[in-house]
Design a protein around this motif. Structure first.
Motif, PDB file in Angstrom:
ATOM      1  N   VAL A 179       5.473   6.028   1.228  1.00  0.00           N
ATOM      2  CA  VAL A 179       4.854   7.233   0.680  1.00  0.00           C
ATOM      3  C   VAL A 179       5.766   7.870  -0.361  1.00  0.00           C
ATOM      4  CG1 VAL A 179       3.399   7.781   2.663  1.00  0.00           C
ATOM      5  CG2 VAL A 179       5.717   8.678   2.575  1.00  0.00           C
ATOM      6  N   VAL A 196       0.865  -1.177   0.000  1.00  0.00           N
ATOM      7  CA  VAL A 196       0.000   0.000   0.000  1.00  0.00           C
ATOM      8  C   VAL A 196       0.904   1.229   0.000  1.00  0.00           C
ATOM      9  CG1 VAL A 196      -1.861   1.234   1.166  1.00  0.00           C
ATOM     10  CG2 VAL A 196      -1.753  -1.259   1.304  1.00  0.00           C
ATOM     11  N   VAL A 197       0.831   1.990  -1.075  1.00  0.00           N
ATOM     12  CA  VAL A 197       1.718   3.143  -1.263  1.00  0.00           C
ATOM     13  C   VAL A 197       0.871   4.406  -1.378  1.00  0.00           C
ATOM     14  CG1 VAL A 197       3.449   4.229  -2.752  1.00  0.00           C
ATOM     15  CG2 VAL A 197       3.500   1.752  -2.362  1.00  0.00           C
ATOM     16  N   GLY A 198       1.241   5.423  -0.620  1.00  0.00           N
ATOM     17  CA  GLY A 198       0.548   6.699  -0.669  1.00  0.00           C
ATOM     18  C   GLY A 198       1.255   7.666  -1.592  1.00  0.00           C
ATOM     19  N   CYS A 228      -0.276   3.185   5.014  1.00  0.00           N
ATOM     20  CA  CYS A 228       0.645   2.905   3.911  1.00  0.00           C
ATOM     21  C   CYS A 228       1.976   2.325   4.396  1.00  0.00           C
ATOM     22  CB  CYS A 228       0.916   4.185   3.110  1.00  0.00           C
ATOM     23  SG  CYS A 228      -0.534   4.762   2.208  1.00  0.00           S
ATOM     24  N   ASP A 229       2.562   1.479   3.569  1.00  0.00           N
ATOM     25  CA  ASP A 229       3.904   0.953   3.814  1.00  0.00           C
ATOM     26  C   ASP A 229       4.962   1.953   3.352  1.00  0.00           C
ATOM     27  OD1 ASP A 229       2.787  -1.680   4.503  1.00  0.00           O
ATOM     28  OD2 ASP A 229       2.340  -1.812   2.364  1.00  0.00           O
ATOM     29  N   ARG A 242      -6.729  -0.564   3.493  1.00  0.00           N
ATOM     30  CA  ARG A 242      -5.659  -1.409   4.037  1.00  0.00           C
ATOM     31  C   ARG A 242      -5.973  -2.886   3.823  1.00  0.00           C
ATOM     32  NH1 ARG A 242      -0.306  -1.282   4.611  1.00  0.00           N
ATOM     33  NH2 ARG A 242       0.139  -3.374   5.350  1.00  0.00           N
ATOM     34  N   LEU A 300      -2.521   9.120   5.279  1.00  0.00           N
ATOM     35  CA  LEU A 300      -1.893   7.994   4.592  1.00  0.00           C
ATOM     36  C   LEU A 300      -0.848   7.302   5.462  1.00  0.00           C
ATOM     37  CD1 LEU A 300      -1.521   9.272   0.930  1.00  0.00           C
ATOM     38  CD2 LEU A 300      -3.364   7.971   1.988  1.00  0.00           C
TER      39      LEU A 300
END
Length: 217
Positions: free
Chosen positions: A204, A30-32, A201-202, A177, A197
């Motif tokens: 950013v 999960v990328v912001g 998130c993992d 998520r 985020l």
């Protein structure tokens, strides 16, 4: 392998440069994508989906160059747009089934996947009501469901918490998520709120005026 990679990606309009030699890598998870309004987030998503050509540079999605492979990329990517694009007189079931079939699912599979997806986003009990009578939060969930219904490898979510109250934001962030933790689907989610985020998130990526400011865990 990166799910998204860009190299010197540039997009110019007559009066503004939306992306300025943007080079970035997005790993699975999960990328912001963070930036103020007008930073170039939506422009980047449109280029990644093959909906808008870059002025120069390269972009790859799921290992495929966007140039010449846009339709094949869209088969494996889900997209939740920022702005509403929902037919008010259709039910959530009708709308999501239609888009599932457009993505290539047979009718029976489209109906089954739609029921499962609407249950996941919390709309199962409301699935036969016309979308025009939905609250903002429910409409956002319909948009999320149509992005997920064809079981993509990657989803691009453009400002998914827009217009939501604090409770609705928390619920949407939790759903996002779970897309990765429960189903293994990678997510690129845009927002202008870094703190939001950071919770889900993992990694950013922060951009400003189309330029990369920072990319880190």
């Amino acid at each position: 392998m990166s799910v998204i990679a860009t190299e010197e990606l540039t997009k110019r309009f007559p009066s503004v440069t939306a992306l300025d030699r943007l080079t970035m890598d997005v790993e699975p998870g999960v990328v912001g994508l963070v930036g103020a309004n007008g930073a170039g987030k939506s422009t980047l998503i449109k280029i990644l989906l093959g909906l808008s050509p870059a002025t120069s540079g390269r972009a790859e999605v799921l290992g495929r160059d966007v140039t010449g492979n846009a339709s094949r990329i869209r088969e494996r990517v889900g997209y939740m747009p920022e702005h509403d694009c929902l037919p008010g007189d259709a039910s959530a079931t009708e709308f999501v089934v239609h888009l599932a079939q457009m993505s290539g699912l047979p009718p029976n599979a489209a109906r089954e996947r739609t029921a499962d997806t609407l249950r996941h986003v919390g709309l199962y009990e409301e699935r036969y009501r016309p979308i025009g009578g939905y609250s903002t939060g429910m409409k956002q969930r319909v948009k999320l469901a149509q992005a997920l219904v064809h079981d993509p490898d990657l989803v691009l979510l453009d400002e998914p918490t827009n217009g939501l109250d604090p409770v609705g934001r928390d619920e949407m962030l939790g759903l996002i998520r779970r897309i990765h933790t429960d189903f293994g689907i990678s997510v690129l989610v845009t927002s202008h709120l870094l703190g939001e985020l950071e919770r889900i998130c993992d990694h950013v990526v922060i951009i400003d005026s189309g330029r990369l400011l920072r990319s880190s865990s």
